[in-house]
Design a protein around this motif. Sequence first.
Motif, short mmCIF file in Angstrom:
data_model
loop_
_atom_site.label_atom_id
_atom_site.label_comp_id
_atom_site.label_asym_id
_atom_site.label_seq_id
_atom_site.Cartn_x
_atom_site.Cartn_y
_atom_site.Cartn_z
N MET A 226 95.52 69.93 8.94
CA MET A 226 94.74 68.76 9.31
C MET A 226 95.40 68.15 10.56
O MET A 226 96.61 67.96 10.61
N SER A 227 94.58 67.80 11.53
CA SER A 227 95.10 67.27 12.80
C SER A 227 95.50 65.80 12.66
O SER A 227 95.14 65.13 11.69
N ASP A 228 96.23 65.31 13.66
CA ASP A 228 96.58 63.89 13.68
C ASP A 228 95.33 63.02 13.72
O ASP A 228 95.30 61.95 13.11
N ALA A 229 94.29 63.47 14.44
CA ALA A 229 93.04 62.71 14.49
C ALA A 229 92.41 62.61 13.10
O ALA A 229 91.93 61.53 12.70
N ASP A 230 92.40 63.73 12.36
CA ASP A 230 91.87 63.71 11.00
C ASP A 230 92.64 62.74 10.12
O ASP A 230 92.06 61.97 9.35
N ASN A 231 93.96 62.78 10.21
CA ASN A 231 94.80 61.89 9.42
C ASN A 231 94.61 60.43 9.82
O ASN A 231 94.62 59.54 8.96
N ALA A 232 94.41 60.19 11.10
CA ALA A 232 94.16 58.82 11.56
C ALA A 232 92.84 58.29 11.01
O ALA A 232 92.76 57.12 10.59
N VAL A 233 91.82 59.14 11.00
CA VAL A 233 90.53 58.72 10.46
C VAL A 233 90.64 58.43 8.97
O VAL A 233 90.11 57.43 8.47
N LEU A 234 91.32 59.29 8.22
CA LEU A 234 91.50 59.05 6.78
C LEU A 234 92.27 57.75 6.54
O LEU A 234 91.93 56.98 5.64
N LEU A 235 93.29 57.51 7.34
CA LEU A 235 94.04 56.25 7.22
C LEU A 235 93.13 55.07 7.52
O LEU A 235 93.13 54.07 6.78
N LEU A 236 92.33 55.16 8.56
CA LEU A 236 91.41 54.07 8.92
C LEU A 236 90.43 53.79 7.78
O LEU A 236 90.24 52.64 7.39
N VAL A 237 89.83 54.83 7.25
CA VAL A 237 88.86 54.65 6.15
C VAL A 237 89.55 54.06 4.93
O VAL A 237 89.03 53.12 4.31
N ARG A 238 90.72 54.58 4.58
CA ARG A 238 91.47 54.05 3.43
C ARG A 238 91.79 52.58 3.61
O ARG A 238 91.59 51.77 2.69
#
Length: 183
Positions: A1-13
Amino acid sequence: MSDADNAVLLLVRVVVGLVMIMHGLNHWRGGGRIEGTARWFTGLGLRQGVLQAWMSVLTEVGAGLLLVLGLLAPLACAAVVSVMLVAGLLAHRPNGFFVFKDGYEYVLTLAVVALALAVLGPGRWSLDHAAGLDLTGWTGGAIALGVAVVATGGLLGTFWRPEPAAETLAADNTPEQVDQEAR
């Protein structure tokens, strides 16, 4: 999973978590406080309104905190889905879809986002990842949806006792019974 994917998951959470925390705090400290929330829940047909009010505060704030931290994500998502199911079924369903008519649009969106988050997982920037908990994919989704449905069914089965409509009471009673009840 890319940093962008992880950033989006963090944002949604974080966004869904903060929405839940604020919603729970509003039930506790907002407008009518616990007493007003309890009256509202009782009006929806839930017995033991004060207990329901406190349980909603604890569930919403707790689920929100867990989401922000990315801890026990499938269970946090289950709590969000369950709260939204109860709200959607009891308070919003009769009003149709659109939120501006107090419909279920908003609660449906939060429930689906929470379920999607349970499937995708909290991402690398979470306490679940740090602890080595990997309950994602079908497993995370099944846990979230299964726990939510069981919790919702348990709550409604235990506490939901709506008052019959006045027309239903009148139709079920003889004219003499309706006259006696009116006195």
